[in-house]
Design a protein around this motif. Sequence first.
Motif, PDB file in Angstrom:
ATOM      1  N   VAL B 230       6.231   3.004  -5.119  1.00  0.00           N
ATOM      2  CA  VAL B 230       4.719   2.334  -4.921  1.00  0.00           C
ATOM      3  C   VAL B 230       5.262   0.881  -4.092  1.00  0.00           C
ATOM      4  O   VAL B 230       6.635   0.820  -3.643  1.00  0.00           O
ATOM      5  CB  VAL B 230       4.559   1.509  -6.059  1.00  0.00           C
ATOM      6  CG1 VAL B 230       3.425   0.196  -6.002  1.00  0.00           C
ATOM      7  CG2 VAL B 230       4.847   1.576  -7.640  1.00  0.00           C
ATOM      8  N   VAL B 231       3.972   1.375  -2.926  1.00  0.00           N
ATOM      9  CA  VAL B 231       4.472   0.295  -1.649  1.00  0.00           C
ATOM     10  C   VAL B 231       3.291  -1.064  -1.938  1.00  0.00           C
ATOM     11  O   VAL B 231       2.318  -0.929  -2.650  1.00  0.00           O
ATOM     12  CB  VAL B 231       3.949   0.686  -0.136  1.00  0.00           C
ATOM     13  CG1 VAL B 231       4.667  -0.177   0.611  1.00  0.00           C
ATOM     14  CG2 VAL B 231       5.091   2.163  -0.340  1.00  0.00           C
ATOM     15  N   VAL B 232       4.094  -2.381  -2.881  1.00  0.00           N
ATOM     16  CA  VAL B 232       3.555  -2.894  -2.876  1.00  0.00           C
ATOM     17  C   VAL B 232       2.824  -4.283  -1.215  1.00  0.00           C
ATOM     18  O   VAL B 232       0.894  -4.601  -1.606  1.00  0.00           O
ATOM     19  CB  VAL B 232       4.040  -4.437  -3.639  1.00  0.00           C
ATOM     20  CG1 VAL B 232       3.546  -5.427  -3.907  1.00  0.00           C
ATOM     21  CG2 VAL B 232       4.870  -3.481  -5.118  1.00  0.00           C
ATOM     22  N   GLU B 233       3.334  -4.599  -0.705  1.00  0.00           N
ATOM     23  CA  GLU B 233       2.700  -4.841   1.017  1.00  0.00           C
ATOM     24  C   GLU B 233       3.360  -4.337   1.948  1.00  0.00           C
ATOM     25  O   GLU B 233       4.823  -4.305   1.606  1.00  0.00           O
ATOM     26  CB  GLU B 233       2.763  -6.527   0.383  1.00  0.00           C
ATOM     27  CG  GLU B 233       2.334  -7.620   0.192  1.00  0.00           C
ATOM     28  CD  GLU B 233       2.096  -8.749   0.475  1.00  0.00           C
ATOM     29  OE1 GLU B 233       2.892  -9.263   0.603  1.00  0.00           O
ATOM     30  OE2 GLU B 233       1.028  -9.411  -0.106  1.00  0.00           O
ATOM     31  N   ALA B 234       3.142  -3.777   2.951  1.00  0.00           N
ATOM     32  CA  ALA B 234       3.697  -3.241   3.691  1.00  0.00           C
ATOM     33  C   ALA B 234       3.065  -3.808   5.409  1.00  0.00           C
ATOM     34  O   ALA B 234       1.909  -3.492   5.120  1.00  0.00           O
ATOM     35  CB  ALA B 234       3.919  -2.368   3.985  1.00  0.00           C
ATOM     36  N   ARG B 265      -0.587  -8.525   6.134  1.00  0.00           N
ATOM     37  CA  ARG B 265       0.529  -7.603   5.147  1.00  0.00           C
ATOM     38  C   ARG B 265      -0.126  -6.440   4.310  1.00  0.00           C
ATOM     39  O   ARG B 265       1.403  -5.681   3.064  1.00  0.00           O
ATOM     40  CB  ARG B 265       1.132  -8.178   4.017  1.00  0.00           C
ATOM     41  CG  ARG B 265       2.095  -9.255   4.627  1.00  0.00           C
ATOM     42  CD  ARG B 265       2.709 -10.694   4.034  1.00  0.00           C
ATOM     43  NE  ARG B 265       1.770 -11.647   3.663  1.00  0.00           N
ATOM     44  CZ  ARG B 265       1.915 -13.002   3.662  1.00  0.00           C
ATOM     45  NH1 ARG B 265       3.150 -13.413   3.613  1.00  0.00           N
ATOM     46  NH2 ARG B 265       0.502 -13.694   3.679  1.00  0.00           N
ATOM     47  N   ALA B 266      -0.879  -6.260   4.039  1.00  0.00           N
ATOM     48  CA  ALA B 266      -1.213  -5.236   3.410  1.00  0.00           C
ATOM     49  C   ALA B 266      -1.657  -4.085   4.311  1.00  0.00           C
ATOM     50  O   ALA B 266      -2.753  -2.288   4.371  1.00  0.00           O
ATOM     51  CB  ALA B 266      -2.910  -5.880   3.095  1.00  0.00           C
ATOM     52  N   ALA B 267      -2.011  -4.245   5.409  1.00  0.00           N
ATOM     53  CA  ALA B 267      -2.305  -3.136   7.188  1.00  0.00           C
ATOM     54  C   ALA B 267      -1.364  -1.584   6.449  1.00  0.00           C
ATOM     55  O   ALA B 267      -2.126  -0.617   6.327  1.00  0.00           O
ATOM     56  CB  ALA B 267      -1.744  -3.475   8.110  1.00  0.00           C
TER      57      ALA B 267
END
Lengths: 370, 370
Positions: B230-234, B265-267
């Motif tokens: 799971v990628v939470v913020e990247a 940070r959500a891009a």
Amino acid sequence: MHDRPPSVTLSDTERLNRLRLIRSDNIGPRTFLALMRHCGDAATALERLPELARRGGAARSARICTEESARAELDACSKFGVSLVAPGEMYYPPRLAMIDDAPPLLAVRGALEVLMRPMIGIVGSRNASGAGLKFAQSLARDLSDAGFVVISGLARGIDQAAHRASLAGGTVAALAGGHDRIYPPEHEELLLSLLDAGAAVSEMPLGHVARAHDFPRRNRLISGAALGIVVVEAAQRSGSLITARMANEQGREVFAVPGSPIDPRAAGTNDLIKQGATLVTDAGDIINAVQPIMARPMVLEEPDDQYSEADTDPGDRARIIALLGPSPVLLDDLIRLSGASPATVRTVLLELELAGRLERHGGGMVSLIA
Amino acid sequence: MHDRPPSVTLSDTERLNRLRLIRSDNIGPRTFLALMRHCGDAATALERLPELARRGGAARSARICTEESARAELDACSKFGVSLVAPGEMYYPPRLAMIDDAPPLLAVRGALEVLMRPMIGIVGSRNASGAGLKFAQSLARDLSDAGFVVISGLARGIDQAAHRASLAGGTVAALAGGHDRIYPPEHEELLLSLLDAGAAVSEMPLGHVARAHDFPRRNRLISGAALGIVVVEAAQRSGSLITARMANEQGREVFAVPGSPIDPRAAGTNDLIKQGATLVTDAGDIINAVQPIMARPMVLEEPDDQYSEADTDPGDRARIIALLGPSPVLLDDLIRLSGASPATVRTVLLELELAGRLERHGGGMVSLIA
């Protein structure tokens, strides 16, 4: 960019008669369409109305809009700068004409050419966040710059942000009330300024003050006229999700703007994406998705519905009515289960509608009004 | 929940020899595997190493880890409470054993049973937002409560939030350096507290200080050991997206948490969703997606790679080398274009690797080192 060349122009008499028909009791857009298919033109439909309603078991004869009253409405429209256009006519949004409950006459006002151009609906929360408003603005501006017309509902929050950002390129407000009854009242100035390059549309008569149930009904105009709709921010069970559902039923694209799972204003849009809506972070996402749709020719499928001219066999009528109840059933199931001909079933249903005893739903379903 | 019963146990000698092999120059996980397939066991591989490297054109003989040095490492591990386990052995994460560059020996420490349970990776920005941290915590807690082990990278931001929220249920830290060189240093306390119910894993020797290129390499352990990540913020081009790419290549599920398009940070996460990652707003989204995967038996496909025992024909070797360059090419293409047998091509490539002249990439691709 033009969506489709118009093909028909009504005579003054036909327009007047259609207006009388749609302003009469028990006649909504679907019943209007069924009547026109049954009778051929509006004059014949008006003539046969009392007899059909009686056969459907109307307790008392339903109110039919008088010629006088329809003329008065046309005059008032003319004074207010409003035109009434029918599906297929110039300035009737071409895609809106394809939905199965298209308004028989649409009251249009403003720079009407805009209504023939490809539209994208932008909808969302009335109590939007700063981020949501900012995004709606930049999206509307970018779509407008790319030649698309932004259509929305003139509401507070996302709607007005989308309208304001696309004023110069032309934006369309779909109204839930009459053209002279703007809601919310503080958006009257916004409405006037959008008429310069854009337009307002309504299926309601002048003087009609929008009530709660008029808003979801109005939402089908936004999605119906558009190639697709973008939901910018929406809580669970919000009005924007109704528009998204309608867009889905109408075969329109549904786009949704993602948001943090801990923001309740993003719960609805995140859910839409889970259900298959296209995630949008910029106008390019939308343009890429609608371009292939714009390239396809728009074809209005004319249903070959048959109606029976002869008086219906009383046994058939009784069998069909017995199969109906408050739960919606499919027309096709009624035909199969009753053993009657499709033409007979359609005629009986039309009679019941005109008698105020039947409700039509989307997807070819009908139910009896308790 | 246990992922798979272990099936093998190495002898002390084999473990020592495998350690010598993987700690020798020019031998990474893929070369290790090729050598083992070529030679059958680690002792034979060690014996044949100089000859194979010479045939590959090694300028000078590459350093081979001495028995003494390997024994010293095993002793140090033992004192530090670290075990070295091989794929297929107890406490080697079963899914990690399936990736094509699985560490030949994994240094594990803590409550090792946790390594046999189904894991979910949670990764994200080091400079996460408050919303991101809060979401990572509640997600990690919910997954932990549902019986999953949270695996992450012990970094600042999302990683540590995920570890802390799943301490009680058992959480796994995958380290980029040796077990005695915790990075960042201020997370040493966190590491110690997670060893009570969880574990730490590393493929690096004790004393190894993580350098920049060790982090992406470590990321494949997180995705490889897990059912999905799971990628939470990247942000765009962030390390978490490397983990997502690796997860994809390894056939693991990729989940991403949406965010506002105006939040940089959500891009990265929004992009992942556009590319097909599953949008996550709660633990249920993940559990529903991985349950069918857990129900399928884990099958390790043993490749039937053949190696030629005989000395390679010099003409074949020259043709194969001539086809290689700095751009990665497919092994299958080399076989087709060279006209040599698959066994010959594999043997030549192994020799080149051991001579430090060849690099292996994912997907069966190789390139010459300039």
